[in-house]
Scaffold this active site. Sequence first.
Site, mmCIF file in Angstrom:
data_model
loop_
_atom_site.group_PDB
_atom_site.id
_atom_site.type_symbol
_atom_site.label_atom_id
_atom_site.label_comp_id
_atom_site.label_asym_id
_atom_site.label_seq_id
_atom_site.Cartn_x
_atom_site.Cartn_y
_atom_site.Cartn_z
ATOM 1 N N HIS A 87 0.815 -1.219 0.000
ATOM 2 C CA HIS A 87 0.000 0.000 0.000
ATOM 3 C C HIS A 87 0.849 1.269 0.000
ATOM 4 O O HIS A 87 0.345 2.354 -0.279
ATOM 5 C CB HIS A 87 -0.989 -0.002 1.175
ATOM 6 C CG HIS A 87 -0.376 0.148 2.530
ATOM 7 N ND1 HIS A 87 -0.184 -0.908 3.388
ATOM 8 C CD2 HIS A 87 0.082 1.231 3.191
ATOM 9 C CE1 HIS A 87 0.353 -0.491 4.514
ATOM 10 N NE2 HIS A 87 0.518 0.814 4.422
ATOM 11 N N ASP A 109 -0.009 -7.872 1.269
ATOM 12 C CA ASP A 109 0.257 -6.430 1.359
ATOM 13 C C ASP A 109 1.765 -6.169 1.476
ATOM 14 O O ASP A 109 2.201 -5.321 2.236
ATOM 15 C CB ASP A 109 -0.483 -5.789 2.536
ATOM 16 C CG ASP A 109 -0.394 -4.250 2.502
ATOM 17 O OD1 ASP A 109 -0.179 -3.702 1.411
ATOM 18 O OD2 ASP A 109 -0.520 -3.626 3.568
ATOM 19 N N SER A 147 4.829 2.358 7.827
ATOM 20 C CA SER A 147 4.508 1.181 7.018
ATOM 21 C C SER A 147 5.707 0.748 6.191
ATOM 22 O O SER A 147 6.338 1.558 5.512
ATOM 23 C CB SER A 147 3.352 1.485 6.066
ATOM 24 O OG SER A 147 2.133 1.108 6.630
#
Length: 496
Positions: free
Chosen positions: A136, A166, A243
């Site tokens: 993402h 992901d 992230s």
Amino acid sequence: MAGDRQVSKRAVILAGVAVVAIAVAGTLAFSPWNSPSTAQTAAPPAAVPALIDSAVPQSDAQIKLSFAPVVKSVSPSVVNVYATRIEQQSASPFANDPFFSRFFGQGQFQSRPRESQSLGSGVIVDAGGVILTNRHVIEGATDVRIALSDGREFAVDIVIEDAQTDLAVLRVRDPGQANFPAITFADSDALEVGDLVLAIGNPFGVGQTVTSGIVSALARTGVERSDYEFFIQTDAAINPGNSGGALVDMAGHLVGINTAIYSQSGGSVGIGFAIPANMAKLVAEAGVSGGQIVRPWFGAKMQAVTADIAASLNMVAPHGALITEVAPDGPAARAGFASGDVVMSVDGVAVDDPSAFNFRLATKPIGQSVKLERLRNGSSESIDFTVEAAPVPDANTTATITGDSRFAGTTVRQLDPALAEVKGLAYDAKGIIVTEVAPNSPAEAMGLKVDDIILQLNDTAMDSAKAFAQTASQRVRTWQIILQRDGRVTRSIISG
């Protein structure tokens, strides 16, 4: 968080929309029991035995307890990731207003490109310049760059984008003579609740930051929509921008990839989630070798064992993955599994639910034999199961339409039980599924979308990719299309 396995989707924030980093130094905490002023008069309750003898620090080393050596060894392996996207933005706020469109024409409201950027983190996993991050973070990016802790910047290519985990793998486009500091993977299965961990990343774009905490839970599910939900939960501060960054143990080894946070405000509230290193390592190795990710396929649908189900099966506690449907002639069927069986463990490691089973099986190499504990009719037995890959599409099961066709730009694949399972369909589902629609193609203009299931074209059943290719290439005045989208079947008539 409601219960151990439910997290409000609105409260879970993917930690890579903006960049952030955190800084924390280890400190030595003293409890009142260890305080010099109370050591002679106070004692811990008898029910809580002291694990370490009380003592006043006698040296600088005891006072200056620090995580600095771990941070120094790991920080060079953590990078900042900068992703640039080109998005179409309407040139007018009245673009969707039918009144203005009628009097001024749609041409006045054509969209225009707009550049946007997102920031995240990544981890170097190979000295040749291979980086692991979250998908993402770089999804939809037209340009991606990384910055090392020493300030050097490199353009990178996207090698793998894996929606099921992901995770994404990047490779430095022109490494030159650079020898990149790669991190060492830990065995995430060895983690225990209470272990100390450090989170390293680039929160809010402030630069590389380190935070400390503990592993507060393991095997968390219900965090985000991925096929392999089995997250490490930590209270080390994780914020937007972390992230793709590293979660490391006290040996400086990678135990997880920081991915999401539970938050109502957007900032850290002490509940962060990381993808375990054992799963991340599989994706990283595929990226390093330049190959594709090959995943096992069990060939059965499962559900969690509830308290009522456990009682009906005379189980002591509600654990395991209950098989509800088995794919005909699939790996599970050939191994003798049937509806009503409960898988209790994989190679001796207990599984609490289907997510845990999927994770355990996904980390096993193709072709390896594993032992699955099966509960059937109240009796437990060990089953030898050979890990198999899902069927791979070939030229006979896929088709791409080109040339002068209303369907030009469409790529389809005929359904098989493995693909049907991934898409949440019945094992015997019919039709062909759209896997790609080329931008600005006739197929896109017609309104086709990825995951549309085409059931029929002009009274011809679409039971194979070949049938679709032959029918879609015909020159006709109108097309009658029956397709399934988001579970609903619709019929449309489109001019040729």
